[in-house]
Write a protein that holds these residues in place. Sequence first.
Motif, mmCIF file in Angstrom:
data_model
loop_
_atom_site.group_PDB
_atom_site.id
_atom_site.type_symbol
_atom_site.label_atom_id
_atom_site.label_comp_id
_atom_site.label_asym_id
_atom_site.label_seq_id
_atom_site.Cartn_x
_atom_site.Cartn_y
_atom_site.Cartn_z
ATOM 1 N N ARG A 21 -1.817 9.561 4.461
ATOM 2 C CA ARG A 21 -1.637 9.689 3.017
ATOM 3 C C ARG A 21 -2.806 9.059 2.276
ATOM 4 N N LEU A 22 -3.262 7.904 2.749
ATOM 5 C CA LEU A 22 -4.380 7.224 2.089
ATOM 6 C C LEU A 22 -5.678 8.005 2.250
ATOM 7 N N ILE A 23 -5.943 8.513 3.450
ATOM 8 C CA ILE A 23 -7.179 9.264 3.692
ATOM 9 C C ILE A 23 -7.200 10.540 2.855
ATOM 10 N N VAL A 69 0.840 -1.197 0.000
ATOM 11 C CA VAL A 69 0.000 0.000 0.000
ATOM 12 C C VAL A 69 0.874 1.246 0.000
ATOM 13 N N GLU A 70 1.897 1.250 0.841
ATOM 14 C CA GLU A 70 2.793 2.396 0.888
ATOM 15 C C GLU A 70 3.556 2.553 -0.426
ATOM 16 N N GLU A 108 -5.943 -0.162 6.564
ATOM 17 C CA GLU A 108 -5.247 1.114 6.545
ATOM 18 C C GLU A 108 -6.215 2.276 6.757
ATOM 19 N N CYS A 109 -7.420 2.146 6.203
ATOM 20 C CA CYS A 109 -8.432 3.187 6.441
ATOM 21 C C CYS A 109 -8.833 3.241 7.912
ATOM 22 N N ASP A 168 -7.431 -2.850 -5.180
ATOM 23 C CA ASP A 168 -7.042 -4.234 -5.431
ATOM 24 C C ASP A 168 -6.164 -4.797 -4.318
ATOM 25 N N GLU A 169 -5.724 -3.945 -3.387
ATOM 26 C CA GLU A 169 -4.897 -4.393 -2.263
ATOM 27 C C GLU A 169 -5.792 -4.814 -1.101
#
Length: 778
Positions: free
Chosen positions: A47-49, A17-18, A40-41, A33-34
């Motif tokens: 960074r993802l949010i 993911v990173e 992670e959410c 797809d991960e």
Amino acid sequence: MISSCHLSCLLVDLFQVETILDKDNFTLEELLDEDEIIQECKSLNGRLINFLRERAQVEQLIRYIVEEAPEDAEKRRTFKFPFIACEIFTCEVDIILKTLVEDDELMNLLFSFLEPNNSHSTLLAGYFSKVVVCLLLRKAVPFLTYIQGHQEIVKKLVDLIGITSIMEVLIRLVGADEHMYTNYTEAMHWIQDTDVLEMIVDKFSSSDSPEVHANAAETLCAITRFAPPGLSSKISSPSFIGRLFRHALEESRPKSALVNSLSVCISLLDPRRLTLGTYHMYGRQMTHGSTVTANPETVVGMLESLGDLLKLLDVSSGDNTLLTTYGKLQPPLGKHRLKVVEFISVLLTVGSEAAEKELIRLGAVQRILDLFFKYPYNNFLHHHIENIIVSCLESKNAPLVEHLLRDCNLVGKILEAEKNFTLAADSDKPTVPAEGRSQPRIGNIGHLTRISNKLIQLGNNNSEIQAQLQENSEWTDWQTNVLSKRNALENVYQWACGRPTALHDRNRDSDDDDYQDRDYDVAALANNLSQAFRYGIYSNDELDEGHGSLERDDEDVYFDDESAEVVISSLRLGDDQESGSLFTNSNWFAFEDDRVATDRSTGSLASPSPNTAESNAINGGGDDDVIVGEDDDLVDTATSSPEPGTKAEDSEVSVPNNSPELGSTETDKPPEWVEWRETSDSGEPSDALPNGELQTESPDAAKCSPSSSEPLISNDEIVTGPKAESSVEETSKPSEPSELGNVNASSGSTTSDAAAVDAGTKSTQEGTAGDKDDKEGN
């Protein structure tokens, strides 16, 4: 503990993911797809949010939920991406939900799923429902403000009420959820001014789908229980009731419309009855004669259609046939007739005098009572009719009681059914036995017995009922010669087997009454018992397993009320026992044939299970006595090391009467139990065991005792042989003297103590043999 392999795989996924986020150009599909994107959410990866909060990404997530994938699309587009998109929203990340709810175009895209030209697949409907409910719970005020400005959404929801996921959204939206309305009263007030109730009830007329009828009824029933006052008053009005019955009684309508309409009426009369779908409560039984409160105007509105409902109970015009194992039904009773009977049963519990008068005038009780004997194998029907009869008998309206006993001839029909207790081969009746077989016994005798007993019970306090029964000499003879014997035979509390002994003395009508009336917390007691076994109190020979169990979660030893009832019943914990602890005065595993009852010994401890007798490490002291039962597989004897200055008779051992050294040949006797107890304060050995039992001696044991005044042999008397003396010296050298009364081997035993006890056991055996030789020599 997470295995190293699993941990490495997890780290690899997180790094993936990173790695994607580190790219200059990456797409939403790559992240979806991960597998670890949801985790992670939830962990609020910054960074993802920040990427998912962007409007373009939120819009794409919504499209995955509301738009069907093309037929040639990959499986991940059809199944995985919609699922992941839904889960991202339901992670309840505030900034993502805010992006959605504050943008009207995105909200319009979300509710475009309700458009009639869409396919409305069950899969996507579930995802849509979860996202909308999440917004309603977490962003209630802006969400309801949007719905108020787009009230056509309510009509679209009603049009799709046949989809259960959409129905759940509608129930929450109209305030039929106690938490929603309580928290957001002002924001939901506008829904009371809409015509949502009329739109829902009209589905009984505009649709022929049973699913639509069932979901519409469930929504209306939820409104009767939790809706705002404005909707509740509207749904209970006579005009709404009349509209409901008009749709249900149309000749062209399917029977499901009538059945579900009557469910709504039943919920209006008694909102506590949860009778539909996921709200069904199977464990609740309506108490005989219990009254419920209902709006009198609601009852009057229902009485206007009562005559049309009773016409449906006529089974003479039915032409369909149903084959059964006992014969055939021509016609079968059907759900709609059963629902009419249930509705009348609930109507009588309201206690409305107007309803009782109307039922007498229309002859409703007479028609229903006839169905009881026409369908002798339909126990659902028998249950409701029994409730109707009991409600009539307990009614304060004397004309209703007289109508049941005289006009309906209840007693005469009971006696007739008791005489002709087999199914008659009459082709004119709805229930016909199979040809070429013996006529089966009718299946309503049990309900007739309960009704007869209720008649006798109420007759003791009601002179009118008593007079009716005494006038009939045939009833008197049947009550004396048949009913009394049947009650004695079917009294389960008098059975010698089949029920726990502790329940024999309870004057209960049912196990439900016992559950409701108990004055102790069964679940807590059962959990105490579980904790006892969990900490190894009763399994000294399995200490490793006992200590290993301490690492288990509390949920591993959780008892619900039903399992707790079974545990407590099996432990024979009666109401008459006044012990302060679960483990006091409860000889759980001993058989009655091996015990003689007497007064309880004061201050006695509980007897452990037979598994305790298999333990080879028994550490005691002070006033504790060890009584070893008869079993070759058990420990031959046990000894305790008294503290310095303690009298010899304060620590005593009972010698087994069938030990090999004594030459006993009685090897086939059932094993007894090992029991710990405390002697009286005076130091005199007591013959009383816990639970008021006496210690019994076999003939061999009596021979071994020099006199009856020495029932127990002290440690000093046992040690007579030279070998025994050396063994006793070894056993009398513990590192620390044990505390008085410590009988729990799992909490105080050490390696040296176990060795000492083992040596003491051998010396006791040899000493016993040497003592016997000395006596024979003398």
